[in-house]
Enzyme design. Structure first.
Site, mmCIF file in Angstrom:
data_model
loop_
_atom_site.group_PDB
_atom_site.id
_atom_site.type_symbol
_atom_site.label_atom_id
_atom_site.label_comp_id
_atom_site.label_asym_id
_atom_site.label_seq_id
_atom_site.Cartn_x
_atom_site.Cartn_y
_atom_site.Cartn_z
ATOM 1 N N LYS A 125 0.887 -1.164 0.000
ATOM 2 C CA LYS A 125 0.000 0.000 0.000
ATOM 3 C C LYS A 125 0.924 1.212 0.000
ATOM 4 O O LYS A 125 1.591 1.492 1.007
ATOM 5 C CB LYS A 125 -0.909 0.006 1.225
ATOM 6 N N ALA B 162 -9.646 5.477 3.289
ATOM 7 C CA ALA B 162 -9.594 6.632 4.199
ATOM 8 C C ALA B 162 -10.883 7.437 4.227
ATOM 9 O O ALA B 162 -11.561 7.611 3.222
ATOM 10 C CB ALA B 162 -8.443 7.576 3.871
ATOM 11 N N ASN C 14 -9.786 1.721 8.807
ATOM 12 C CA ASN C 14 -9.115 1.351 10.056
ATOM 13 C C ASN C 14 -9.775 2.046 11.238
ATOM 14 O O ASN C 14 -10.412 1.436 12.098
ATOM 15 C CB ASN C 14 -7.617 1.704 9.958
#
Lengths: 255, 70
Positions: free
Chosen positions: A96, A183, A205
């Site tokens: 990533k 994100a 996350n």
């Protein structure tokens, strides 16, 4: 059943990619990842003197495929070295790719990102670049050989969801590689929106790790990504500005 | 011999990258290099080469590990 996400010829059993940082403790992290159904989990690469909580993350997640990141890198040079170290540490050529150009917004530096992508693709990496929601940049990254593009929904950790759905829809419509929205996802509906716009997957996350109940939120995200995928595949009805009766209009009582 | 390991000036006793690793591994209380990697002067050195890679005065060494991340 949700068809699998395929990146660089590899089939992943889930369209949700999950980060491993910031959970209340490691048991909750492991249980949340399990509840999310994610097959691919992100990890970071850090000098050992900076190690802290979560230092043995890798051994706890031995059944998962790792996607190491280059988080924190600000130049192509640093990102390339970090990717090479990650490959040696974890035995994976997937990366990533993050090259940050601004510390306040954590916006990617497009020119450094393109350069790092070019070099790493040449070195045989499967490059998944985190990028802005710019259709031209996404196209350039794909042209350079990125295996997927990962435009931001909104700023990292912001929980603001998909800030520019029009851009994301264009990126998804044009993309020759999978689009993973990375994100900004704050809650399950944000993930649904990303998928309904045509994304192939979602990477998140903080929305799970910092939820009051990370395990329950991980489960919600799993369902959200699946729901969004099915809804997008099914094809939504057109929006109308006036009502359209759903019941038959003939044979009304009293007519 | 003075080395820069992870940005810090150090004077390790060992002569190879593997010696450096073993010193760090003791501090980390680990015996497996799985999840770790080392770069010497900006180039990654595979684990299989640590034993036969000498270090010399002024070398810059980065020792990393994979850990939690997003």
């Amino acid at each position: 059943m949700t068809t699998t996400l395929t990146i660089a010829g590899e089939h992943l059993s889930s369209r949700l990619l999950l980060g491993t940082a910031g959970y209340p403790n490691q048991k909750i992290m492991v249980d949340a990842i399990k509840a999310s159904g994610a097959a691919l989990v992100t990890v970071s690469i850090r000098r050992i003197s900076l190690q802290g909580h979560g230092s043995d993350t890798i051994s706890l997640l031995s059944g998962y495929r790792f996607l190491p990141n280059t988080a924190g890198c600000e130049t192509a040079r640093d990102a390339i070295l970090t990717a090479q170290l990650a490959r040696e540490a974890l035995g994976t050529n997937w990366i990533k790719l993050e090259v940050i150009g601004d510390r306040e917004t954590l916006y990617p530096d497009a020119s450094e990102l393109l350069e790092a992508t070019r070099v790493l693709v040449d070195e045989g990496f499967v490059v998944l670049p985190y990028c802005s929601d710019d259709p031209v940049l996404c196209q350039r990254l794909a042209d350079l050989g990125a295996a997927a593009v990962m435009p931001m929904g909104s700023l990292i950790g912001s929980g603001m969801g998909v800030a520019n759905p029009a851009n994301l829809a264009v990126i998804c419509r044009r993309a020759s590689v999978p689009v993973i929205v990375d994100a900004g996802i704050g809650t399950a509906s944000d993930a649904v929106i990303a998928m309904e716009l045509g994304a192939s997957g979602v990477l998140l996350n903080t929305a799970v790790a910092k939820a009051d109940d990370p395990i329950a939120m991980a489960h919600a995200m799993r369902l959200a990504v699946e729901a969004g995928w099915f809804a997008c595949s099914a094809g939504r009805i057109p929006r109308r500005l006036r009502a359209e009766p759903s019941s038959p209009q003939l044979g009304l009582v009293g007519s | 011999m003075r080395l820069v390991i992870n940005g810090e000036q150090r004077e390790p006793l060992g002569a190879t990258l593997n010696d450096i690793w073993e010193e760090e591994a003791r501090e980390l209380q680990t015996d497996s290099p799985s999840g770790f990697a080392i770069a010497l002067n900006g180039r990654v050195v595979p684990k299989t080469r640590w034993r036969d890679t000498p270090v010399s005065d002024g070398d810059q060494i980065n020792i990393i590990r994979a850990m939690a991340g997003g």
